[in-house]
Design an enzyme around this catalytic site. Structure first.
Site, short mmCIF file in Angstrom:
data_model
loop_
_atom_site.label_atom_id
_atom_site.label_comp_id
_atom_site.label_asym_id
_atom_site.label_seq_id
_atom_site.Cartn_x
_atom_site.Cartn_y
_atom_site.Cartn_z
N ASP A 82 -7.11 4.46 -2.29
CA ASP A 82 -6.86 3.48 -1.23
C ASP A 82 -6.76 2.11 -1.88
O ASP A 82 -7.74 1.38 -2.02
CB ASP A 82 -7.99 3.51 -0.21
N HIS A 123 -1.21 1.29 7.49
CA HIS A 123 -1.74 1.30 6.13
C HIS A 123 -1.52 2.69 5.53
O HIS A 123 -1.60 3.70 6.23
CB HIS A 123 -3.24 0.97 6.16
N CYS A 149 0.83 -1.21 0.00
CA CYS A 149 0.00 0.00 0.00
C CYS A 149 0.87 1.26 0.00
O CYS A 149 0.49 2.28 -0.58
CB CYS A 149 -0.95 0.01 1.19
#
Length: 1265
Positions: free
Chosen positions: A621, A604, A357
């Site tokens: 995202d 994250h 991520c």
């Protein structure tokens, strides 16, 4: 929130009247159809009563109490807004004749209104006094429901049908509704429903309830006759006498009963009672709620006191008219399973490979800088390049797909081009570090191309470091470049405060004076000023910092603000050097915000980006892209603390605050003057033609696969194997069985197609007329081999392809596997297939050459089952090219799983007696001669070799990423066979000095423990990792043979010399049966002692405490040096002559630090032993400690001394006798009683990287290609 006055929380004591004694506790209720339990005549009115449960407590006072609702956190985790249909938590006390009925937390379920469908709803709330108690549809005191009167209403909003589905998901669809209620005070209904109105494609209505709470005064005879409790779905209390009333209001989904299953809508709304005299006094309350089938209404129980509403002077009720307003903004709840990012936002996301991520957020940021994207497109690549081996091509491919794909894009090609494996994809790295490494790599790849210098043009700025003397005319400057700036977060309110700190002037004076060449030591000013800023300014926020006190990394979650526009020319260019070009306007606009959510040990990443610098933000995202507003992208990413709304505002309880762990981590600003150049158009003409062709072809193939998959149920895949396939594959791709069906020609035929029509397709494809084709069906035998079983019958060939497939292959309905028999005549033209009787067997033949170690296919033919192998030898010699009298051996290939079975065929027995049948395989070779020396002299040995051969990649344990060499081995090779082959490859005489370590298939790293000598029986045992077989082994060359090493114990011992500060590490290798005394003798031979008669001892140290002194006779075999530190030291002479009253105590260094709700002791430094004498004071002990540790007086004067037991310090005075604190006898855990030296930890910490934002648990980011 929204409470009534505090007085209503007080319990009201009621004097007990003179009443007849009642033995059963009762609650009086109106005459309703639903009752709790048994019914008895009421003592006070002709209504009915309900017997209370027997577990009510008793109290000799007469009390009636209305308590509170359960806390929203305890109940449903919601705020104080309530659903109209609710659970009510009551606290009741009721006494008759000194018998108190007391029950707390009794759940009362109220019924649905008469005019609505029955559905169960839960209502979280804090207390009865102001929570919305949905009132039972209009019920009068006699229990008869009055008639609802429709109310006039004005609606200003969307027309019917303007639903959320027709608009952008992220744009709340707002509507205002005005409801005017005439004759308000004369309404007989306690609950009023507005007409339905439309917002967000759904019908809504406002519910107004004149909700009243009883405030008792006087006697129970005077007031109790008006008390009615309705125990069902709703609670209704109709008081008489002195009472306080509240208006309740709710928003309700009017058509909830008719909505489809699983419907859900999120609405932000406000309800208001308009002040018709002064609008600024309008009572307005707002909230939000996700409406669904179980909670289709939401609102405020205690919206406003009825006393205020009915007061004509207040202006809420003019001419008996009440005006209600509702503002409703509806957003459809996103269903992320079906959410289409491209459709909703115009952008697509990136797939997460496991822990990538951080990379995805950076790639999206770079992609949305069009100038950068265009430069990447213009990097030279060729059509022969492969994305997995070329970073420019992989990045071009990724950007192209982000620009033109309809769905999220994978990043595996890019990470492969980095040289990463699966392990790297599951290791989270720092986004700032990746940014630097990637830009450096791209900068290097761009050299010598048309886009050389792009990285510098976009991201490079310069600052000047200077030191300027105060008293003499001397100044030293040094210009440096930067691609990003690291700004302090801790102690800074916002970005400007960080820049102020960045250019803050440091004074060099006193002991820190600057040496100014010829001028000597001078007072000076040291600082940094910026020469120029780049067009794209990347600000790395130092959210992660190294805490030297705790010797660890911590995340800074403090609130830190950043503006939408950043002016770096502020205050007359305070950040700029005198040499800076003042004509350049350094006004920046925010382009993207990279966010880290989590802590120092993981989290994250995602990004908020304005691709065109418009007002619309997008959240990227991973795979999901959504529209967001400016508040979400900026204010909610400042970090800091967030305060939960008050659940009991009537009380003076402190607000609950919690730290926000999601906050901005990297900011990207674009200079206003350069934004037109940077936010440029990028279209297909910027993309190399070969790249467009390649990627369009990939897209077309992907679309074809999708369409192919969608239509798969209509077709049958027919795989046709021919002699040509067997000839091509046997001995090259395969050795067992006949063919790999994945590599033969496939036909995709509609299931309804007649088989005869399919044969025409075969004729076109292979050039074999239909009349010369004969098809055999393959069958899987019980021994797991796959062979042609029988030819298709004439009847079967008249069926459709789908029917034939179902008959031939019930397990795999998608495929039909056939063997095409074609007979070729001498003129190489096809012939009609010969007639086949039950006596005829179709056999396949393979020839083995032991000299060349080669196996090949030589054809097939029919034999009679009654014939013998001797009858076909001549024909086989002819096929093999042997002389007609050559003696040959025949073998039947039977199976190869789980082991090879290949048996010699008896030439004198018939094929029938040897159990030979259609599709069997006969392998043959020349009869081996005694003088032939072959590795694999016959067919069975060769097939055994092929079955077990394994190519193994060997890597040095010091270089676990690089293959050193490869060896072809057998899975059946023994441990000795393997190490001998490795030793030969390394030109090593002694194979026993080779130590092997297996490979972890999941982490792609060596396993922690090597393979012990001859423990692994075969090579396969070394390669298996759980259910996977690896092809990698790691090797190391030892200085002694492995069997000898395994009989030895290696200990890592830290030796502390009596006269030297720095300890020295020694690796002591001794036989496992050796003792601690042997270890100390070995150390004596390696070190220089303070005197020749010095004695040593071995200590076990863990977390700066001494846990054990090893006896000299203890065996070393079980001593663990992996987790504990082994310390060897000289025994001081004074300890050898302890007096009877002397004690040897532990002395440790410590500091104190706050840990949540208590003070925690942290030990550090080197612990040691100290002798204390009887009646020796702390002052005397301090002298000896200072001398031992050689601490300067100034520093030592700051130290504090304490006796610590179980971590609790008791500070000592100089006059205290130290020995009195310690026990006379040794006890278990003596290390927990020690003399503590409290002072700051000045020992040097472990080395730390320059990039302080990197997490300590990560390995550095590397791009290998």
């Amino acid at each position: 929130m929204h409470r009534t006055p505090q007085t209503f929380h007080k319990r009201m004591r009621i004097k007990r009247p003179s009443l007849p004694r009642v033995t059963t506790p009762l609650i009086k209720t109106p005459c309703f159809t639903q009752q709790l339990t048994t019914q008895e005549p009421c003592l006070y009115c002709p209504s009915q009563i309900t017997t209370l449960p027997p577990h009510f407590s008793h109290n000799p006072e007469t009390t009636l109490t209305f308590g509170q609702h359960a806390s929203p956190h305890t109940f449903l985790g919601r705020s104080s807004h309530l659903s109209l249909s609710s659970f009510l938590i009551l606290s009741l006390e009721f006494t008759v004749d000194r018998t108190v009925i007391h029950r707390r937390n009794m759940t009362i379920v109220t019924p649905q209104p008469l005019d609505q469908e029955d559905e169960e709803m839960l209502v979280p709330h804090t207390e009865l006094v102001d929570g919305p108690q949905p009132v039972q549809g209009p019920v009068a005191f006699d229990g008869t429901p009055p008639i609802e009167v429709p109310q006039p209403m004005e609606v200003v909003g969307q027309p019917e049908g303007a639903g959320a589905e027709n608009q952008a998901v992220e744009e709340p669809q707002a509507s205002r509704f005005t409801w005017t209620i005439e004759n308000f005070s004369r309404q007989t209904n306690k609950k009023l429903y507005s007409d339905a109105f439309v917002a967000g494609g759904h019908k809504w209505q406002v519910i107004v309830v004149s909700f009243m709470f009883l405030f008792f005064k006087g006697t129970i005879v005077d007031r109790l006759s008006g008390l009615c409790l309705y125990f069902c779905r709703r609670v209704l209390i109709f008081p008489k006498g002195n009472n306080v009333d509240h208006l309740s209001m709710y928003l309700d989904v009017a058509d909830s009963a008719s909505l489809p299953y699983g419907w859900s809508r999120y609405a932000q709304f406000s309800l208001a009672v308009v002040n018709q005299l002064h609008s600024k006094f309008t009572v307005k309350k707002d909230t939000q709620h996700q409406f669904h089938a179980r909670e289709s209404d939401w609102g405020f129980t205690s919206f406003m006191p009825l006393s205020d509403l009915y007061d004509p002077s207040r202006g809420y009720l003019i001419n008996d008219r009440c005006v209600i307003e509702a503002d409703v903004a509806v957003r459809k709840v996103i269903d992320y399973w079906s959410y289409d990012s491209k459709k909703e936002t115009g952008y697509v996301g990136l797939k997460n490979q496991g822990a990538t991520c951080y990379m995805n957020s950076l790639l999206q940021t770079l992609y949305h800088i069009p100038y950068f994207r265009k430069a990447v497109y213009h990097m030279p690549t060729t059509e022969n390049d492969m994305p997995s081996g070329s970073i420019p091509l992989a990045l071009q491919s990724l950007f192209y797909k982000l620009q033109y794909n309809e769905t999220s894009v994978a990043t595996k090609e890019l990470t492969k081009s980095f040289g990463w494996d699966t392990y790297d994809s599951f290791m989270q790295h720092d986004v700032q570090e990746l940014n630097r490494v990637l830009c450096e790599k791209l900068e290097d790849k761009m050299k010598g191309t048309v886009v050389e210098g792009t990285i510098q043009k976009l991201f490079e700025g310069h600052h000047m470091n200077y030191i300027e003397c105060v008293n003499v005319n001397f100044k030293s400057t040094r210009k440096e470049s930067f691609y990003d700036l690291q700004l302090d977060v801790k102690g800074c309110r916002d970005v400007y405060a960080s820049f102020d700190k960045y250019v803050e002037v440091e004074r060099l004076e006193g002991d820190n004076k600057y040496h100014a060449e010829a001028h000597g030591l001078q007072d000076a000013k040291k600082g940094v000023l910026f020469t120029d800023f780049p067009p794209v300014l990347q600000l790395q926020l130092k959210r992660f910092e190294y805490d030297f006190t705790r010797d660890t990394m911590v995340k800074i979650n403090d609130r830190y603000e950043f503006p939408l526009e950043l002016d770096l020319d502020r205050e007359n260019g305070k950040y700029l050097s005198p040499d800076a070009d003042k004509s350049v306007r350094n006004l920046y606009t925010l382009h993207s915000v990279l966010v880290h959510s989590g802590g120092v040990h993981g989290g994250h990443y995602y990004a908020f980006i304005r691709p065109t610098l418009s007002d619309q933000w997008f959240k990227f995202d991973d795979e999901r892209v959504t529209k967001e507003d400016t508040k979400r992208a900026l204010e909610e990413q400042y970090g800091g603390e967030e305060e939960l709304p008050q659940t009991n505002p009537g009380y003076n309880n402190a607000p609950f605050k919690f730290t926000k762990y999601s906050n901005a981590y990297m900011l990207v600003y674009i200079r206003e003057n350069d934004k037109d150049k940077i936010i440029c158009d990028v279209d297909e003409k910027d993309i190399a033609e070969h790249l467009r062709i390649r990627l369009k072809k990939e897209q077309e193939e992907k679309e074809d696969k999708r369409r192919y998959k969608a239509q798969a149920h209509l077709y049958t895949i027919i795989k046709v194997a021919r002699d040509a396939d067997l000839l091509e594959q046997i001995g090259k791709d395969i050795y067992f069985d006949l063919v790999d069906h994945e590599k033969v020609h496939n036909f995709r035929i509609q299931k309804q197609t007649p088989f005869n029509q399919f044969k025409e397709e075969v004729a076109k494809q292979f050039g074999v007329p239909v009349q010369f084709q004969r098809f055999w069906i393959w069958a899987k035998r019980q021994n797991h081999t796959y062979r042609p079983n029988r030819p298709l019958t004439a009847l079967e060939e008249t069926q459709s392809v789908g029917q034939l497939r179902e008959v031939s292959n019930k397990n795999n309905n998608a495929e039909l596997k056939l063997f095409l028999e074609i007979e070729i005549g001498p003129d190489m033209h096809p012939l009609p297939p010969p007639d086949k009787s039950k006596e005829d067997l179709l056999l396949f033949f393979k020839l083995y050459d032991p000299e060349k170690e080669e196996l090949r296919y030589v054809g097939r033919f029919f034999v009679k089952s009654s014939a013998k192998p001797t009858e076909i030898i001549l024909k086989l010699n002819e096929r093999a090219g042997f002389s007609s009298d050559e003696e040959i051996e025949l073998y039947e290939e039977i199976k190869f799983e789980p082991c090879v079975m290949c048996e010699r065929l008896d030439k004198r027995s018939s094929f029938r007696s040897s159990q030979i049948e259609d599709g069997d395989i006969i392998c043959f070779q020349k009869l081996p001669k005694a003088e032939d020396k072959y590795r694999y002299p016959d067919v069975p040995s060769f097939l055994e070799y092929v079955k077990n051969r394994q190519i193994v990649h060997f890597r040095s344990l010091d270089r676990p990423k690089e293959d050193d060499f490869c060896l072809e081995l057998s899975k059946l090779h023994t441990y000795d066979d393997v190490v001998e082959r490795v030793a030969q490859k390394l030109n090593l005489d002694d194979p026993s000095k080779i130590r092997l370590t297996p490979h972890n298939c999941y982490s792609q790293q060596p396993k922690p423990h090597p393979i012990k000598y001859r423990v692994a029986e075969h090579l396969l045992d070394m390669l298996v990792h759980y259910n996977q077989v690896s092809d990698i082994l790691y090797y190391e060359v030892l200085d002694i043979p492995l069997p000898e090493l395994q009989c030895l114990k290696t200990l890592k011992v830290s030796f502390h010399h009596a006269n030297k500060e720095e300890p020295v590490i020694h690796n002591i290798r001794l036989p496992k049966q050796s003792t601690v005394g042997d270890v100390l003798n070995e150390i004596k031979s390696k070190v220089t002692l303070s005197h020749e008669n010095a004695e040593l001892r071995l200590l076990e140290v863990f977390y700066h405490k001494i846990y054990k002194i090893f006896p000299l006779t203890e065996k070393i075999e079980n001593i663990n040096d992996q987790y504990w530190t082994l310390r060897a030291e000289e025994i001081p002479e004074e300890e050898k002559n302890l007096g009877p009253q002397d004690r040897l105590i532990h002395v440790y260094h410590f500091t104190k630090e706050a840990a949540q709700n208590h003070i925690q002791v942290q030990n550090f430094g080197e612990p040691f032993f100290l002798i204390i004498h009887e009646n020796e004071t702390l002052a005397d002990v301090k002298v000896r400690i200072q001398r031992k540790l050689e601490v300067l007086d100034e520093e030592f004067s700051k130290w504090k001394f304490a006796f610590l037991s179980l971590g609790r310090p008791e500070y000592l005075e100089d006059s205290d006798v130290v020995s009195s604190r310690f026990q006379r006898r040794d006890v278990y855990g003596a290390w927990e009683q020690y003399l503590g030296l409290e002072h700051s930890d000045t020992t040097p910490k472990r080395s730390f990287t320059a990039n302080q934002n990197r997490h300590t648990f990560e390995k550095p980011v590397k791009i290998y290609n």
